[in-house]
Each structure stands twice: as C-alpha cells, then as structure tokens.
Design a protein around this motif. Sequence first.
Motif, PDB file in Angstrom:
ATOM      1  N   ARG A  25       0.846  -1.197   0.000  1.00 54.80           N
ATOM      2  CA  ARG A  25       0.000   0.000   0.000  1.00 54.80           C
ATOM      3  C   ARG A  25       0.879   1.243   0.000  1.00 54.80           C
ATOM      4  NH1 ARG A  25      -3.904  -0.669   4.420  1.00 54.80           N
ATOM      5  NH2 ARG A  25      -2.306   0.121   5.852  1.00 54.80           N
ATOM      6  N   GLU A  26       0.703   2.096  -0.994  1.00 57.28           N
ATOM      7  CA  GLU A  26       1.507   3.297  -1.134  1.00 57.28           C
ATOM      8  C   GLU A  26       0.664   4.537  -0.833  1.00 57.28           C
ATOM      9  OE1 GLU A  26       3.029   3.063  -5.106  1.00 57.28           O
ATOM     10  OE2 GLU A  26       4.644   1.687  -4.538  1.00 57.28           O
ATOM     11  N   THR A  27       1.235   5.455  -0.074  1.00 55.94           N
ATOM     12  CA  THR A  27       0.522   6.675   0.303  1.00 55.94           C
ATOM     13  C   THR A  27       1.372   7.879  -0.059  1.00 55.94           C
ATOM     14  OG1 THR A  27      -0.483   5.527   2.188  1.00 55.94           O
ATOM     15  CG2 THR A  27      -0.588   7.930   2.197  1.00 55.94           C
ATOM     16  N   SER A  28       0.743   8.874  -0.691  1.00 57.63           N
ATOM     17  CA  SER A  28       1.457  10.088  -1.080  1.00 57.63           C
ATOM     18  C   SER A  28       1.430  11.094   0.063  1.00 57.63           C
ATOM     19  CB  SER A  28       0.802  10.711  -2.319  1.00 57.63           C
ATOM     20  OG  SER A  28      -0.490  11.225  -1.977  1.00 57.63           O
ATOM     21  N   TYR A  29       2.280  12.121  -0.061  1.00 58.39           N
ATOM     22  CA  TYR A  29       2.303  13.180   0.951  1.00 58.39           C
ATOM     23  C   TYR A  29       0.941  13.872   1.038  1.00 58.39           C
ATOM     24  CZ  TYR A  29       7.197  13.084   2.353  1.00 58.39           C
ATOM     25  OH  TYR A  29       8.400  12.720   2.924  1.00 58.39           O
ATOM     26  N   ALA A  30       0.312  14.117  -0.112  1.00 59.22           N
ATOM     27  CA  ALA A  30      -0.992  14.792  -0.109  1.00 59.22           C
ATOM     28  C   ALA A  30      -2.041  13.931   0.593  1.00 59.22           C
ATOM     29  CB  ALA A  30      -1.431  15.093  -1.542  1.00 59.22           C
ATOM     30  N   ASN A  31      -2.049  12.625   0.308  1.00 59.75           N
ATOM     31  CA  ASN A  31      -3.032  11.739   0.945  1.00 59.75           C
ATOM     32  C   ASN A  31      -2.773  11.598   2.443  1.00 59.75           C
ATOM     33  OD1 ASN A  31      -4.397  11.250  -1.415  1.00 59.75           O
ATOM     34  ND2 ASN A  31      -3.289   9.373  -1.903  1.00 59.75           N
ATOM     35  N   ARG A  38      -8.145  14.830   8.626  1.00 62.71           N
ATOM     36  CA  ARG A  38      -9.504  14.336   8.853  1.00 62.71           C
ATOM     37  C   ARG A  38      -9.591  13.541  10.160  1.00 62.71           C
ATOM     38  NH1 ARG A  38     -13.121  14.797   4.833  1.00 62.71           N
ATOM     39  NH2 ARG A  38     -14.349  13.073   5.671  1.00 62.71           N
ATOM     40  N   LEU A  39      -8.558  12.730  10.437  1.00 64.26           N
ATOM     41  CA  LEU A  39      -8.563  11.978  11.688  1.00 64.26           C
ATOM     42  C   LEU A  39      -8.446  12.933  12.883  1.00 64.26           C
ATOM     43  CD1 LEU A  39      -8.623   9.234  13.078  1.00 64.26           C
ATOM     44  CD2 LEU A  39      -6.136   9.105  12.800  1.00 64.26           C
ATOM     45  N   GLY A  40      -7.615  13.960  12.743  1.00 64.07           N
ATOM     46  CA  GLY A  40      -7.519  14.971  13.791  1.00 64.07           C
ATOM     47  C   GLY A  40      -8.853  15.650  14.016  1.00 64.07           C
ATOM     48  N   GLY A  41      -9.596  15.873  12.926  1.00 61.89           N
ATOM     49  CA  GLY A  41     -10.932  16.461  13.043  1.00 61.89           C
ATOM     50  C   GLY A  41     -11.883  15.546  13.796  1.00 61.89           C
ATOM     51  N   TYR A  42     -11.747  14.248  13.555  1.00 65.11           N
ATOM     52  CA  TYR A  42     -12.579  13.272  14.282  1.00 65.11           C
ATOM     53  C   TYR A  42     -12.272  13.314  15.774  1.00 65.11           C
ATOM     54  CZ  TYR A  42     -14.299   8.840  16.061  1.00 65.11           C
ATOM     55  OH  TYR A  42     -14.935   7.878  16.820  1.00 65.11           O
ATOM     56  N   PHE A  43     -10.991  13.435  16.117  1.00 62.44           N
ATOM     57  CA  PHE A  43     -10.617  13.506  17.537  1.00 62.44           C
ATOM     58  C   PHE A  43     -11.336  14.672  18.208  1.00 62.44           C
ATOM     59  CE2 PHE A  43      -6.192  11.475  16.629  1.00 62.44           C
ATOM     60  CZ  PHE A  43      -6.793  10.230  16.510  1.00 62.44           C
ATOM     61  N   HIS A  44     -11.363  15.818  17.543  1.00 64.13           N
ATOM     62  CA  HIS A  44     -12.053  16.980  18.125  1.00 64.13           C
ATOM     63  C   HIS A  44     -13.555  16.764  18.168  1.00 64.13           C
ATOM     64  CE1 HIS A  44      -9.168  20.171  19.064  1.00 64.13           C
ATOM     65  NE2 HIS A  44      -8.412  19.674  18.083  1.00 64.13           N
ATOM     66  N   TYR A  68       0.088   9.721  14.240  1.00 66.07           N
ATOM     67  CA  TYR A  68       1.100  10.622  14.798  1.00 66.07           C
ATOM     68  C   TYR A  68       0.832  12.054  14.344  1.00 66.07           C
ATOM     69  CZ  TYR A  68       5.848  12.312  15.925  1.00 66.07           C
ATOM     70  OH  TYR A  68       6.919  13.013  16.428  1.00 66.07           O
ATOM     71  N   PHE A  69       0.652  12.228  13.048  1.00 65.83           N
ATOM     72  CA  PHE A  69       0.429  13.581  12.526  1.00 65.83           C
ATOM     73  C   PHE A  69      -0.990  14.081  12.773  1.00 65.83           C
ATOM     74  CE2 PHE A  69       4.380  12.713  10.258  1.00 65.83           C
ATOM     75  CZ  PHE A  69       5.034  13.929  10.422  1.00 65.83           C
ATOM     76  N   ALA A  70      -1.951  13.180  12.869  1.00 67.24           N
ATOM     77  CA  ALA A  70      -3.324  13.599  13.188  1.00 67.24           C
ATOM     78  C   ALA A  70      -3.349  14.333  14.523  1.00 67.24           C
ATOM     79  CB  ALA A  70      -4.247  12.383  13.240  1.00 67.24           C
ATOM     80  N   CYS A  71      -2.613  13.814  15.484  1.00 68.31           N
ATOM     81  CA  CYS A  71      -2.551  14.455  16.797  1.00 68.31           C
ATOM     82  C   CYS A  71      -1.962  15.853  16.687  1.00 68.31           C
ATOM     83  CB  CYS A  71      -1.726  13.614  17.758  1.00 68.31           C
ATOM     84  SG  CYS A  71      -2.511  12.059  18.230  1.00 68.31           S
ATOM     85  N   HIS A  72      -0.935  16.015  15.861  1.00 65.00           N
ATOM     86  CA  HIS A  72      -0.282  17.320  15.769  1.00 65.00           C
ATOM     87  C   HIS A  72      -1.128  18.332  15.009  1.00 65.00           C
ATOM     88  CE1 HIS A  72       2.918  15.380  17.709  1.00 65.00           C
ATOM     89  NE2 HIS A  72       3.358  14.703  16.669  1.00 65.00           N
ATOM     90  N   LEU A 143     -15.820  10.152   8.965  1.00 71.66           N
ATOM     91  CA  LEU A 143     -16.674  11.038   9.762  1.00 71.66           C
ATOM     92  C   LEU A 143     -16.049  12.423   9.897  1.00 71.66           C
ATOM     93  CD1 LEU A 143     -17.913   8.722  12.627  1.00 71.66           C
ATOM     94  CD2 LEU A 143     -19.309   9.813  10.884  1.00 71.66           C
ATOM     95  N   SER A 144     -14.757  12.445  10.142  1.00 71.51           N
ATOM     96  CA  SER A 144     -13.989  13.673  10.258  1.00 71.51           C
ATOM     97  C   SER A 144     -14.633  14.675  11.214  1.00 71.51           C
ATOM     98  CB  SER A 144     -13.782  14.293   8.870  1.00 71.51           C
ATOM     99  OG  SER A 144     -12.897  15.386   8.938  1.00 71.51           O
TER     100      SER A 144
END
Length: 504
Positions: A25-31, A38-44, A68-72, A143-144
């Motif tokens: 599975r490959e993920t780009s910087y944009a993705n 979006r995950l950070g938005g879900y946390f809030h 890791y980055f979602a938290c930041h 959900l974001s």
Amino acid sequence: MLLSDVLKQHAANQPDRLITVFQGRETSYANMQENSRRLGGYFHRQGLVQGDVVALLLNNSDWFVTCYFACHFAGLIVLPINTRLAPREIEYILHHSEARMLVYDHDLSEIVEQVIPQAPNLQHFVHVGEGGGGFEIGEAIKLSGEIPELQQQEDDTAVIFYTSGTTGRPKGVMLTHRNCVAAASMWNEALGMQREDRVMIVAPLFHCAAAHVFMLPTIYGGGALVIEPGFHPQGVVESLQKNEVSIFFGVPAMYMILLNTPGIESMEVPHLRKFMYGAAPMPYELIRRIKQLFPQTGVQNLYGQTENSPGTTTLGDEHSLSKAGSVGKPLPRSEVRIVDEEGNEVPIGQVGEIAIKGDHVMKGYLKNPEATALAIRGGWLLSGDLGKFDEEGFLYIVDRKKDMLIRGGENIYPIEVEEVLYEMPEVLEAAVVGVPHEVYGEIPKACVVVKDGHSLTEEQVVVFCRERLAKYKVPALVEFVDELPRNASGKVLKTVLRGEIKFS
C-alpha cells in the motif's frame, strides 16, 4: 516550526511523492496530510481539546504515521506505547498520562479489555484492523470533523515517550515540537538523507529511535518510509530488493541474524547506500563482515537517548573500523561534554558523565519536577552514561547507566524485574544482572534467595514474571543462591554477580 508544518510543506511542494510504503500500500504526501487532518478532526468531534493526550497502542504500519500527525494537526499530544509491555505496565502509563483516547491494533484487543477498567480517564477508542465493535480508523476518517483555530507554540508538548527508570516506575519524557523538529533536522543532516531515499523501518515505531531518528528525519527531508511489520530476516531480504531501499536501520542482533539468512550473499541491492545501527555496540568483526559483503554500502553508528529526542553522537562509515567501539562525534547543533560530579568539564581522556545540550533536549519528565531537576542542570542533560573523549574528539562509552542491560536493543532496568520477584512470597532476596548472549547481546538473569522453609523452581519464577512483565524483561535464566554478595554498606555487588556467572 511545528511538526504539522513539516508535512504541510511537503504536501504542498511534492503532493504526489510517496511518504509511506506498507505491505504493497503506497501513500502520497498529499493523501497522508488529508487523512491526518480528517482523523484529527474526528478527535475533536469526540470532544478532545488542545493539549489532551492520545495513546497509540499500535504495531508498525502506515497508520502509525497517520495517527502521529493527526494528533499534531489537532493540537493533541501523542503517546506511543510499547506493545510488548504487560497489561499492568500499560495500565500505569495510561493512568499516569491521563490519556483520553486510545488508538489500538485490533490484534491487541484482549490487552485493551484488560487495561480499560484501570484507566478511568480513557473515554474514546479507535481500532485499526478488521473485526470487533467500535470505530475502525477508516470510519473515523470518513466522519472527520472541524479542527478549531489553534494557537500552538514550538514549546508545547508534542510527544510523550515512557522510558524505564532506576526508581522502578517508568517516566514520561515530554518532547516539544521544537525538540522533535530539531532532532529531525540534526539526523537528516548527520545521516546525509536525500529526498530520493527510501528508508526501511523494521524497529518498532513506538520506540523513540525508529520514530525520531528515522521516521521524522526521512519525512523532514521529503523521502519515503518502507515500513515493515517487524524484523523477519527473509522478508527483510526480499523487501530491500523489491522496494529499492537506500537506508536500513537495525540493532546489532539483527545484523548477526541477517548475515546468516539464506540468499543474503546473492542479494542485489544497488540502491542500498547505508546500514545504520544503534542501541548496543557492534563488534569489530561483525562490521568487517558487513563491509566485506556489501562494499558499496556504508556502516554508521548512532547514539542517543529518549530524553534528547534521541540524539547525541554518530560514527560515520569512514571511521567505522578505525574507531570501532566509539559512538562518534556530536550531532550538528548539539553540544556534548564530559563532566565530573560537580558538573565541571573534565580533561580529554578522563572518564566522566556524558552531558548533552541543544534544542533537542527534553522539556522534562511528566509530573516529575524532582527527576527533571536532577536530569537537566543549567540546560545540560545528564545522561547517566559514563564516557570519555579521545584526542580526536571521538566519544567512547565506558559504562552504562548503573545496572541497565540491553537485550536486542531493548533497555531493561533490573529494578523493574526485581520488584516483581519480590512480590513472590517465597522470595527473600533477588538481584537481576545481564549475561552475555551471542545474538541478543545480553539477556536478564535472576539470582534468587528463597526464604527458609519454602521452595521455588525456575519455571515458577518465569511463569510469575511472564504474567507481570513484558516478554523481553522476563529472566531467561534463574539461579538460586544462598545469599547475595554485599559491600560494607550492605549494597548488593552486582559486579561480583556478573563476574561469577559462566554462560555459554
């Protein structure tokens, strides 16, 4: 600069470039940026607010990077937890950190069910992997939610890593955005990382070394991470070739195993330019064998500790044999000196405590100002390691923090094991020391004095410890002795115990 800024910049400048490769599975910087935001938005959306702690009980995967980055992005503090710890060790970390959310691998559900009753602050859960109830991470991302306007500062706590301590209780090392970005910059430069690099990670990302010496510096430079679930020799050989890996990191035990893996001698790795190692010394003969088998690939040693993000020194390939045994010279923008008990710098060649200064030195220990004051004095972090500089400025470690031993790259503080042994009603006294092992470097051995009128077997001791400690901390050997050797003040002489041991 904040940690989220690092990802933002690359997502804007090279959106289609790969940031992670995991099991095809490959993920780009944009993705990665989109999923993290979006995950950070879900946390809030779940009610978390800036400064709350999100614990990650995750195995290696690209989801670790996302979380890791979602938290930041969301202004939250990320707390990676060692998945090898026993349930009650995890309970303590969750309770002490007051973590409000836990993101965990579904494979670890059984452990999570055990620790939840002892972690009252935990209110929200997200799991990675198929099956089970509750929210799966993909659903959470869909959900974001909106991330409110945040006023984040470089000196805000960004990450907490718990590290074992000589007091028996792990301490939460608080690292700020400034600390983490500084470490990323230092290692990126010291390792000569390039945007074209593909860095393989087999060491666990919940450890500061894998996360902050390789994950962050690679992303800081805009490179790609080839993440493996763990260290599986045959799989590593195949992945090094298939994914055109340019940098590999492992502890010495991994290299010893790799050199005995079928197919290693015929492995074609034209892109592989650096072998990195750390956590324990690499024997001269092992370095020589690696360089003989891979003459076009450099070998570089890394030294640091969680309290400095981690980063102290590095020994480059050009000195890997001529200065074997050294951990090299200070990292860029880092100061290292050797001091006496009063904090005064000692002359070259004289042994003293290794002290480190720089933007990568921790903020302090969570809820432990006393330990922080002992560890950081005048801006200098006292490592607890004893070392010396030679005339050319190369650092040598001559002794380790008190009685700590290192098993295959995992730090083990004997007091952690000893406290468990003392819980056994049959045990009068116990001492744990490290003994040599040809693969792991060291393994823990328990020397036990049994109370009069009681009996105990090695199997009983091991089973008792397995239920209360991480597997790697469980004594590999148990020796029953009549008494423990002590000095005039009553202190157990572990140097004597280590000298008396014969192991093959």
